[in-house]
Write a protein that holds these residues in place. Sequence first.
Motif, short mmCIF file in Angstrom:
data_model
loop_
_atom_site.label_atom_id
_atom_site.label_comp_id
_atom_site.label_asym_id
_atom_site.label_seq_id
_atom_site.Cartn_x
_atom_site.Cartn_y
_atom_site.Cartn_z
N HIS A 115 -7.64 -59.31 -13.56
CA HIS A 115 -7.81 -59.39 -15.20
C HIS A 115 -7.25 -58.22 -15.96
O HIS A 115 -6.97 -58.57 -17.48
N ASP A 133 -11.26 -64.30 -21.24
CA ASP A 133 -11.55 -62.86 -21.62
C ASP A 133 -11.30 -62.66 -23.08
O ASP A 133 -12.26 -62.05 -23.93
N HIS A 155 -17.10 -59.50 -14.92
CA HIS A 155 -15.73 -58.93 -14.73
C HIS A 155 -15.58 -57.54 -15.50
O HIS A 155 -14.66 -56.75 -14.99
N ASP A 156 -16.32 -57.28 -16.40
CA ASP A 156 -16.39 -55.85 -16.82
C ASP A 156 -17.31 -55.12 -16.66
O ASP A 156 -17.61 -53.85 -17.39
N HIS A 159 -20.29 -59.67 -24.35
CA HIS A 159 -19.00 -60.06 -24.20
C HIS A 159 -18.86 -60.65 -22.78
O HIS A 159 -18.30 -61.72 -22.54
FE FE2 Z 1 -13.52 -58.43 -20.75
#
Ligand code: FE2
Length: 183
Positions: free
Chosen positions: A89, A109, A51-52, A22
């Motif tokens: 986000h 996302d 981002h994650d 992802h």
């Molecule tokens: Fe994400």
Amino acid sequence: MTRDDVLDSIQANVENENLINHMLATEAIMRALARRLGQDEEEWGLTGLLHDIDVELTEDDMHSHSQLGADIAQELGATGEMAQAILCHNEAHGIHCETLLDKALFCADPLTGLIVAAALVRPNKKLAGVTAKSVMKRFGEKRFAAGANREQIAKCSEIGLELEEFIALGLEAMQGIADELGL
Ligand SMILES: [Fe+2]
């Protein structure tokens, strides 16, 4: 901060292959968006890739998620703009997306999940035959990949892209790394 530094940190902090994929998919879309919008491709790509990074570390605590991620990103040498995009986000913080980078990450996302799901329902489960038109159709089917927040994807209008163009750009970007994604 290099892409290799970011990948090392992901290896150290993330076990789930789907989550890593992802983040790679988000990176690919962010790079394509940066090219499309005349922005810094490396900065945007690495923001997507990072981002994650904290999802497994923060488990189900949505109030820590992305706060820790922004801190890790800054420790790795991310700019304040990158850290801010990572922070906002996650809607749980209630921080409004201000910059083009914030807004791009916010809509990129959830698009990855919709496109992955569109590939997985095909007989060969590959991205190769997926068309932008078919993803658009899936977008309109509320129960299809319900976790892919349509309202959030549609915020591409805030970075000046029509939904059709955004979906086509995201699909092409992910098809470009299909092998890496195992799709
Ligand atoms: Fe994400």
